[in-house]
Design an enzyme around this catalytic site. Structure first.
Site, PDB file in Angstrom:
ATOM      1  CD  GLU A  89      -2.576  13.678  -4.038  1.00  0.00           C
ATOM      2  OE1 GLU A  89      -2.906  12.517  -4.208  1.00  0.00           O
ATOM      3  OE2 GLU A  89      -1.831  14.317  -4.816  1.00  0.00           O
ATOM      4  CG  HIS A 134      -2.822  -0.919  -2.101  1.00  0.00           C
ATOM      5  ND1 HIS A 134      -3.855  -0.301  -1.440  1.00  0.00           N
ATOM      6  CD2 HIS A 134      -2.480  -0.090  -3.113  1.00  0.00           C
ATOM      7  CE1 HIS A 134      -4.105   0.859  -2.013  1.00  0.00           C
ATOM      8  NE2 HIS A 134      -3.291   1.015  -3.033  1.00  0.00           N
TER       9      HIS A 134
END
Ligand code: GLN
Ligand code: ZN
Length: 761
Positions: free
Chosen positions: A612, A701
């Site tokens: 990132e 998830h």
């Protein structure tokens, strides 16, 4: 006289009103009318807060995401969300695109649209999905209606929309190799329609956001700009094309030649270009300088800003506009809500509201430099900056000296991995395909409640520690029962993987209301790195030691890496990011050393944000990757050969930073790979990644239970790319969002799969 405007105001609300309104609506606890009323009152309040500006933005308000609003406006929504092309779009359809639809609802399921990071920020947008023969229709009128709304409330409204090229760039096509520029011809007429409607609604200016001008663009994209904006001209409507997040660089001529009335520049990140641009700006064009940092929370050095602005104001007169560098979406709303910040730190900070006040001051200072009000404001600003520069909170001589000593050292571990691996193998005697988890176990309501009570002073430190020890005991017992090979303590004591460490380091400050939207109704509250960072006392040591005392199996120490702490905090603007990263690395190193000394032989340093942090332009990558990987290595450079260092990264593309992953030289890297069906390992194969890898074998998830066959199949695929001696078996990521029954069931399957596979390889 210069005019002042804003590129966008945070939509979520000073107290996250929009978040709660959305979540209530989604839970069925409030009506659409309630939700719309909250939206209306937030917009009105936000415009009111900006009433001191010459133009206020409209279109910065979004129910979920501004890119999704744009997609709806243009009629680009996936059919699976129940949208019939060419028909009007309602809010529930918008939410279905954003959130998907669960299995148990009446009308079948649909997957949510993919989300990805908005340039180099921590904001996530919903990726537009273009079909093979994508048609565009003006299908959603929120922007037009809100423009009328703002004008009716007496504001000089400037609608903000994502420009057509940036919009196309951000989307993805059903066929990955399709040329998105081919869609332009069909897209432009709809943009024209929209612009006409905005003019008819009473707008005199629109802001077209084209932040891709900060990127390395392929030539056809650069070339598409001029003709696109020629075709978008509408009589009676002036357009300001806005670039932000970086310099224009080789897109500078493209930007200057656009046939539009004005150009906005990020004068914080692209300040060096101001002179060149002023010199080449066509007469009568507006230049908007984003002089106030929209990405960070520090007060602006007003004198320094004025030094930049005065000569420009001299030349451009009222063609100069002032603004934040980018939308204020990326900073919290209002500093005055903060009541617990250290008294000396508060005057150093500016949130959205304060940044707009800075613009008012800058405008006044250009117009009437000697007015007593201006003089007073500048005096206060100067005093705050001086106090910050010299504060003992910021400057710790010993920390700075330690970093100084570090910089020349490459921090590689003295013994090569192949050799370390043998020694570690002899020490830990792990089976083929060792099993482990990524660190966190379920954060139950009881854990959260205990932490809340402890923070409120209603639960003593001793009682709290007692409860956390009980959690650790439970986590260890479960893992032993499951027969996992390398255990973890479960991270029960951590609210958040960055804040938890920040709280125990010097140089950090924490806000109460410093929320920033991450996506949809989700917000984060990044800590602020104010000054030199050092470890005050051991952070995780006691928990790790306690966990290890409960079992004969190795317990992995669990730390957050320097690059991730850096990426998920508001950082200092008075020294390079690299220096802050080195300070963080030294603090983490101290913890690593203590863990090792306490007999923790395996230590994981999480770096999910390493990728990132990559700069937007390729030319800046090498420098970033060099210091970022160095910072990681600094954390573990001094451990014994037999100490095994792990790192973890969440889902990301690694192809183009493979060299840097290798340069981390972690003994084991665990990755999120199950969603990509191990395709992510191709790069590791191609580069013959030398160390060990734990490719995630199930998606944490989702509550769905993996099967032994599914995991075995994935691991067979992995073993085609990486020799099995190098592989570990673990979930994709931490388990903090799951329940204990889900966790136990899934891990049981995972261990069973590992045992089965050991016989097959
Ligand atoms: N150790 C952390 C956890 O298990 C890692 C989280 C992350 O990678 N985002 O929760
Ligand atoms: Zn992860």
């Amino acid at each position: 006289m210069a005019r002042i405007h804003n590129l966008g105001f945070p939509r979520i609300g000073a107290q996250r009103e929009l978040k709660f309104a959305l979540e209530n609506y989604w839970a069925g606890d409030s009506s659409l009318t309630d939700l719309q009323a909250t939206g209306r009152s937030l917009r009105a309040a936000h415009w009111q807060r900006q009433a001191g500006l010459d133009l206020v933005p409209v279109g910065d308000f979004a129910w979920y995401d501004q890119v999704l609003t744009m997609s709806a406006t243009l009629g680009v929504l996936p059919e699976r969300a129940g949208h019939t092309p060419g028909t009007a779009i309602d809010l529930d359809t918008l939410f279905r695109v954003a959130r998907g639809r669960a299995q148990n609802s009446c009308c079948g399921t649909n997957a949510a649209s993919e989300m990805t990071k908005w340039f180099d920020t921590n904001y996530h947008y919903l990726v537009p999905e273009f079909t093979e023969n994508q048609a565009f229709h003006l299908s959603y009128h929120q922007l037009i209606e809100e423009t009328r709304e703002a004008i009716a409330q007496g504001h000089n409204a400037k609608p903000v929309l994502i420009g057509p090229l940036t919009y196309l760039w951000l989307g993805k096509c059903a066929r990955p190799d399709a040329d998105k520029l081919l869609l332009l011809d069909d897209l432009i007429p709809v943009y024209r329609q929209l612009l006409q409607a905005l003019r008819d609604a009473g707008a005199e200016w629109v802001q077209m956001d084209e932040p891709i001008l900060s990127l390395d663009l392929p030539l056809p994209w650069q070339q598409a700009f001029e003709s696109t904006y020629h075709r978008l001209q509408i009589r009676g409507l002036q357009q300001l094309v806005a670039n932000y997040f970086g310099e224009l660089g080789n897109n500078l001529s493209v930007a200057l030649q656009l046939p539009v009335a004005g150009l906005h520049l990020d004068a914080v990140r692209g300040g060096v270009e101001i002179g060149r641009i002023v010199d080449r700006l066509s007469p009568h064009k507006i230049l908007s300088l984003g002089i106030v940092d929209g990405r960070n929370i520090w007060v602006t050095d007003l004198e320094a800003a004025l030094t930049v602005l005065r000569p420009v104001a001299e030349r451009l007169g009222d063609q100069l506009w002032l603004a934040p560098s980018c939308s204020l979406l990326h900073v919290p709303v209002d500093l005055t809500l903060e009541t617990a910040l250290p008294e000396d730190v508060q005057p150093w900070l500016a949130f959205a509201q304060q940044k707009l006040e800075e613009l008012v001051t800058l405008k006044a200072a250009l117009a009437e430099p000697h007015s007593p009000a201006v003089t007073e404001k500048l005096k206060i600003n100067r005093a705050a900056l001086a106090a910050r520069r010299t504060s003992a909170r910021i400057n710790q001589v010993d920390v700075q000296a330690r970093v100084q000593r570090l910089s020349s050292h490459n921090a590689f571990r003295p013994t090569k991995f192949a050799e370390r691996n043998k020694l570690q193998q002899a020490k830990f005697r792990l089976p083929l395909l060792p099993t482990t988890t990524i660190g966190s176990f379920p954060q139950t309501t009881e854990i959260r409640k205990a932490r809340r009570l402890h923070k409120q002073g209603k639960l003593s430190g001793r009682e709290y520690a007692q409860l956390m020890r009980a959690e650790i005991q439970h986590a260890i017992a479960v893992q032993e029962k499951l027969d996992l090979d390398v255990l973890v303590h479960g991270e029960a004591e951590r609210n958040d993987m960055v804040e938890y460490f920040g709280e125990q380091l010097t140089g950090f400050a924490f806000t109460q209301w410093g929320w920033v939207q991450s996506y949809g109704s989700r917000c984060v509250k990044p800590p602020i790195i104010v000054g030199d960072v050092a470890r005050k006392q051991p952070i995780t040591l006691e928990w790790a030691r306690y966990a290890q005392s409960l079992t004969r199996k190795p317990v992995k120490g669990m730390l957050t890496g320097p690059n991730t702490i850096l990426c998920w905090s508001f950082v200092r603007d008075d020294q390079p990011r690299s220096r802050t990263a080195q300070q963080l690395a030294l603090a983490i190193r101290d913890e690593v050393q203590d863990l090792e000394a306490a007999g923790i032989g395996i230590i994981q340093i999480d770096e999910p944000a390493l990728r990132e942090g990559l700069p937007l332009r390729k030319k800046d990558w090498t420098e970033y990757l060099a210091w970022a990987t160095h910072a990681f290595r600094v954390c573990c450079a001094e451990v014994a050969d037999t100490t095994q260092i792990h790192t973890h990264m969440c889902y990301a593309e690694f192809n183009d930073i493979m060299d840097s992953l290798i340069a981390l030289d972690a003994d084991v890297i665990t990755l999120e790979t199950s969603r990509s069906q191990m395709a992510l390992l191709d790069a590791f194969e191609q580069f013959t990644y030398p160390n060990q890898i734990g490719p995630g074998v199930y998606d944490i998830h989702s509550p769905n239970l993996p099967t032994v066959e599914w995991i075995a199949e994935l691991m067979h695929r992995a073993a085609e790319k990486i020799p099995p001696q190098q592989l570990w078996i673990n979930p994709d990521c931490g388990l903090k969002t799951r329940t204990w029954p889900e966790t136990e069931a899934a891990l049981k399957v995972m261990v069973r799969a590992a045992k089965k596979l050991r016989n097959e390889f």
